[in-house]
Design an enzyme around this catalytic site. Structure first.
Site, PDB file in Angstrom:
ATOM      1  N   ASP A  30       3.682   9.120   5.245  1.00 35.73           N
ATOM      2  CA  ASP A  30       3.761   8.641   6.614  1.00 35.73           C
ATOM      3  C   ASP A  30       3.707   7.136   6.689  1.00 35.73           C
ATOM      4  O   ASP A  30       3.203   6.483   5.816  1.00 35.73           O
ATOM      5  CB  ASP A  30       2.610   9.215   7.424  1.00 35.73           C
ATOM      6  CG  ASP A  30       2.744  10.698   7.537  1.00 35.73           C
ATOM      7  OD1 ASP A  30       3.070  11.183   8.605  1.00 35.73           O
ATOM      8  OD2 ASP A  30       2.550  11.374   6.500  1.00 35.73           O
ATOM      9  N   LEU A  89       0.795  -1.214   0.000  1.00 41.69           N
ATOM     10  CA  LEU A  89       0.000   0.000   0.000  1.00 41.69           C
ATOM     11  C   LEU A  89       0.837   1.278   0.000  1.00 41.69           C
ATOM     12  O   LEU A  89       0.458   2.286  -0.563  1.00 41.69           O
ATOM     13  CB  LEU A  89      -0.904  -0.029   1.237  1.00 41.69           C
ATOM     14  CG  LEU A  89      -2.073   0.925   1.266  1.00 41.69           C
ATOM     15  CD1 LEU A  89      -3.073   0.564   0.175  1.00 41.69           C
ATOM     16  CD2 LEU A  89      -2.757   0.868   2.619  1.00 41.69           C
ATOM     17  N   LYS A  90       1.982   1.220   0.662  1.00 40.09           N
ATOM     18  CA  LYS A  90       2.782   2.431   0.842  1.00 40.09           C
ATOM     19  C   LYS A  90       3.741   2.678  -0.314  1.00 40.09           C
ATOM     20  O   LYS A  90       4.525   3.609  -0.284  1.00 40.09           O
ATOM     21  CB  LYS A  90       3.626   2.318   2.120  1.00 40.09           C
ATOM     22  CG  LYS A  90       2.821   2.098   3.370  1.00 40.09           C
ATOM     23  CD  LYS A  90       2.322   3.409   3.916  1.00 40.09           C
ATOM     24  CE  LYS A  90       1.506   3.177   5.173  1.00 40.09           C
ATOM     25  NZ  LYS A  90       0.963   4.422   5.683  1.00 40.09           N
ATOM     26  N   ASN A  91       3.705   1.785  -1.294  1.00 36.68           N
ATOM     27  CA  ASN A  91       4.729   1.852  -2.332  1.00 36.68           C
ATOM     28  C   ASN A  91       4.349   2.868  -3.399  1.00 36.68           C
ATOM     29  O   ASN A  91       3.339   2.731  -4.089  1.00 36.68           O
ATOM     30  CB  ASN A  91       4.869   0.454  -2.930  1.00 36.68           C
ATOM     31  CG  ASN A  91       5.905   0.401  -4.017  1.00 36.68           C
ATOM     32  OD1 ASN A  91       5.857   1.173  -4.968  1.00 36.68           O
ATOM     33  ND2 ASN A  91       6.853  -0.483  -3.872  1.00 36.68           N
ATOM     34  N   GLU A 134       9.047   9.053  -0.683  1.00 37.52           N
ATOM     35  CA  GLU A 134       7.695   9.543  -0.899  1.00 37.52           C
ATOM     36  C   GLU A 134       7.362  10.736  -0.032  1.00 37.52           C
ATOM     37  O   GLU A 134       6.426  11.456  -0.295  1.00 37.52           O
ATOM     38  CB  GLU A 134       6.703   8.447  -0.508  1.00 37.52           C
ATOM     39  CG  GLU A 134       6.930   7.160  -1.224  1.00 37.52           C
ATOM     40  CD  GLU A 134       6.280   6.007  -0.493  1.00 37.52           C
ATOM     41  OE1 GLU A 134       5.427   6.263   0.361  1.00 37.52           O
ATOM     42  OE2 GLU A 134       6.642   4.870  -0.775  1.00 37.52           O
TER      43      GLU A 134
END
Lengths: 308, 482
Positions: free
Chosen positions: B30, A102-104, B27
């Site tokens: 958080d 998800l954070k990629n 990025e």
């Protein structure tokens, strides 16, 4: 998994092993043989600028081992474009990968490239909704969502309703407030923001503030709306005073109401004493960690840049 | 083989933490939601542990939502570190845990060492590992010249023939990697390190990133955001590259002339209705992007001129001030998000630039806009890992990223960075020379000094985030070469 070196389909490629620059490179990673070999073949095909099905397979394998590798994603995009690959198939492959990482960032940017080329937003809003159930404040997902709205003119395609539901669930979700502002005031399709829309937004923010007056997000929102509409903050004086009765400090419910009151007094003729009083309440009792800032605001009273 | 793995942590937990952060710096987002198990709090606080004044607000809403619930949980993890001393660190003369200097040095030296196979996901972020470690070490007063040769050849393998740096050999050039590589080379310094950079190719690469709307993409076909603008302008400034766009630049093709064309205007569009600054126009205001935006403006002209011309400064001040959390004292990155040690720099570093923009606009409180002492206490009491390295917050593992940016934030709190407007000579000044007019002053006890000499980190350049003097050295080198 078979190695590329023993695969006849790759016999024409001379792998390009990693050059570390010297005998003791810093932050060196002891790669697994499988990763090392795949990367050596990738370097070799990239050097030749090869665009082929087998390169897609190679990038897929590397992404499986390291989804944070922007080079592989960017090169994969180029190959897809060169081969006129079926982008629906690509998207179907991408979905589980995206859910897992998800954070990629790379995955989101890749998705954007694919959906842009597909020229269709079909299914994207539902996909995003699934993502946001897991993480309602993910910066990349919100950025992607904004891009999608702009790219496919989804201004009136249920976005406001979705945001409303998210704010209903968590009035403190500032990402959702930001999206709301974008939807209402950030339109680039020539639709004029009417007075009734501005009234509606002010009313919505007020209503939300009543649920939790110490939540800064709707206060920021309503101040943003006033600034957009070039309305004086004084129009909210009575509303703010309702959460910050200066005469009865024990009934004060919101430091953000005090902040707004201070701004209103600062702009009113002959009210600087009231402004000082409110700023003192903030500095001394209701928001002491920002005492220096409130004192700075006091020092600015009467000067041209008094409004904050 | 040294690895940055502390013995108390399982490799997978450690890896997840590192990967999360490595992506995050790429990025600037958080990593909330990756809560690791609390580290064991060792002993009871000594009865003599002095209580510092901790600010709380009496205002609290009853309504519980996801945001308030996670905030409350987080505070439960943090409070023991503010009220007590769970790791039994030695205290300084103000009753705050001392800076665990030797432990952090050892942690960062390990971070420059070798990594096992499961760290393959860091492959594209290796330039960052070097930058964070080297910058952190110099901040702690270490001499890093011993690494000069290895830094130089490590990056020679990552330099792309078409210009710029990737994460390693054969990787596409990326502005994040290029920024981290150039800063690392500037930190170790010296002719060999400087001359390794192919400046002409870099100029072409940066030109290719410049977009017709004024901003920069991070990579060819990559995302356009304010990091791109900041990274590109830092590199142009340090390497003293020409401001004219190369002929192949997409912006040049559309008729733009220089790297600066429409750039301040583009940054101005990134300021949101909240007063803060987002990654790109209309994106949510965020501490990391705010620093990049302010840094970028402060490279182009003096803070006073640039900020007042291109931003709504009172709105920015209000938003920035709101980022200091109560009672923790550290910074959050966005409205209603959690405190995180990395914002000690991303938000803490904004203050020097903003203070310089309002400098002298009134007497007395002048540059005193935020509470340095509360940030310092958050860093020293809550962010120091038990075995070295600094972290996001209690319950998280230390890593090089958080170590670097907590230390940079500590520097922002412990020193007063002041802009020398006398030195700034307006239109007559050389292009992109605005960032070379900073001076530094001491913070005194009345301003909330709660640290001793031993806890004080080195001064750093407030815009370039490299050791004081190193930015000037590289710029001078290339000016003389021209």
């Amino acid at each position: 998994m078979t190695s590329y070196a023993s695969d006849p389909a790759w016999a024409d490629i001379e792998p390009l092993p990693q050059d570390d620059g010297g005998p003791h490179p810093l932050a060196a990673i002891a790669y697994k043989d499988e990763y090392s070999e795949a990367m050596s073949y990738l370097r070799a095909v990239m050097a030749k600028n090869e665009m082929s099905e087998r390169v897609l397979g190679l990038t897929e394998r590397i992404i499986g081992m390291n989804p944070a590798h922007y080079t592989v994603w960017l090169y994969r995009s180029r190959v897809l474009a060169a081969l006129s690959y079926d982008l629906r198939t690509e998207l179907a492959w991408l979905n589980p990968t995206a859910l897992k990482h998800l954070k990629n960032y790379q995955i989101w940017h890749h998705r954007q490239t694919i959906v842009d080329a597909l020229d269709s937003a079909d299914g994207e809003q539902a996909f995003i909704a699934g993502m946001m159930e897991q993480d309602a404040k993910n910066y990349h997902v919100w950025s992607y969502r904004q891009w999608l709205v702009k790219r496919f003119a989804l201004w009136d395609a249920g976005e406001l309703e979705i945001v409303e539901a998210m704010l209903q669930h968590d009035v403190r979700n500032n990402s959702a407030w930001n999206h709301r502002y974008f939807l209402v005031f950030g339109r680039d399709d020539g639709v004029v923001v009417e007075q009734k829309t501005i009234d509606r937004e002010i009313e919505y923010a007020k209503e939300t503030i009543r649920k939790a007056p110490q939540n800064q997000a709707p206060w920021n929102y309503v101040r943003g709306v006033l600034r957009y509409a070039k309305l004086s903050p004084a129009s909210l004086k009575e509303f703010a005073a309702g959460f910050a009765p200066v005469e009865r400090p024990e009934d004060i419910k919101s430091s953000h109401a005090l902040d707004l009151l201070a701004e209103i007094y600062a702009q009113e003729q002959g009210k600087s004493e009231e402004a000082v009083r409110v700023l003192d309440l903030l500095a001394e009792k209701y928001d002491p960690i920002r005492a220096n800032y409130w004192n700075f605001r006091k020092s600015q009273l009467g000067s041209a840049s008094a409004a904050a | 083989m040294a690895t940055p793995q502390a013995p108390s942590q399982s490799p997978s937990a450690r890896l997840q933490e590192l990967l999360t952060t490595s992506q995050r710096i790429e990025e600037l987002s958080d990593s909330e939601g990756f809560e690791d198990a609390m580290e064991p709090a060792s002993a009871q606080a000594p009865p003599s542990f002095p209580k510092l004044q901790m600010f709380t607000s009496p205002l609290r809403d009853e309504l519980v939502t996801d945001s308030s619930a996670i905030e409350a949980e987080t505070l439960d993890d943090i409070l023991p570190f503010l009220e007590d001393n769970p790791y039994d660190f030695e205290l300084n003369s103000f009753g705050v845990p001392k800076l665990q200097r030797a432990q952090h040095v050892a942690f960062l030296r390990r971070a420059l060492g070798n990594y096992p196979a499961q760290f393959a996901a860091m492959d594209a972020a290796r330039p960052w590992l070097l930058y964070w470690s080297l910058q952190g070490l110099t901040c702690l007063g270490e001499d890093v010249s011993e690494y000069r040769e290895r830094v130089t050849y490590t990056f020679s393998a990552a330099q792309h023939p078409m210009g710029g740096f990737g994460g390693g050999h054969g990787q596409l050039p990326h502005l994040a990697g290029s920024y981290a590589a150039v800063l690392s080379l500037v930190i170790v310094g010296g002719k060999e390190a400087y001359d390794m950079i192919d400046r002409k190719a870099m100029w072409h690469y940066l030109g290719n990133m410049k977009q017709p709307d004024g901003g920069f993409t991070m990579a060819p076909g990559g995302e356009e955001d304010v990091r791109g603008a900041f990274c590109a302008m830092v590199i142009l400034t340090l390497l003293n590259l020409p401001l004219d766009l190369p002929p192949t630049s997409p912006a040049k093709i559309k008729g733009d002339e220089t790297f600066l064309t429409k750039l301040p205007e583009w940054i101005s569009r990134c300021q949101t209705f909240e007063g803060g600054i987002g990654a790109a126009p209309t994106n949510e205001a965020h501490g990391g992007y705010a620093f990049c935006a302010l840094g970028c403006l402060a490279l182009i002209g003096s803070p006073k001129e640039m900020l007042h011309k291109h931003l709504d400064v009172p709105a920015l001040l209000s938003w920035l001030a709101s980022r200091q959390t109560q009672p923790e004292g550290g910074f959050q990155g966005r409205t209603n998000k959690l405190v995180d040690g990395c914002y000690s720099h991303w938000v803490g570093g904004c203050w020097g630039i903003v203070e310089a923009a309002v400098q002298g606009s009134n007497d007395g409180v002048g540059a005193r806009l935020w509470r340095r002492e509360d940030l310092v206490r958050y860093i020293l009491a809550c962010c120091q890992g038990q075995k070295g390295g600094l972290r996001d917050k209690p319950g998280k593992h230390p890593d090089a990223y958080h170590t670097c940016y907590n230390l940079a934030g500590l520097s922002a709190a412990q020193h007063r960075y002041v802009y020398d407007y006398e030195k700034s000579t307006g239109a007559a000044a050389a292009p992109l020379s605005a960032a070379f007019n900073w001076t530094v002053a001491d913070v005194v006890e009345e301003e909330g000094k709660i640290w001793d000499e031993d806890d004080t980190v080195n001064i750093i350049h407030p815009v370039f985030v490299v050791p004081w003097g190193q930015a000037e050295a590289v710029r001078k080198y290339f000016e003389e070469k021209a």
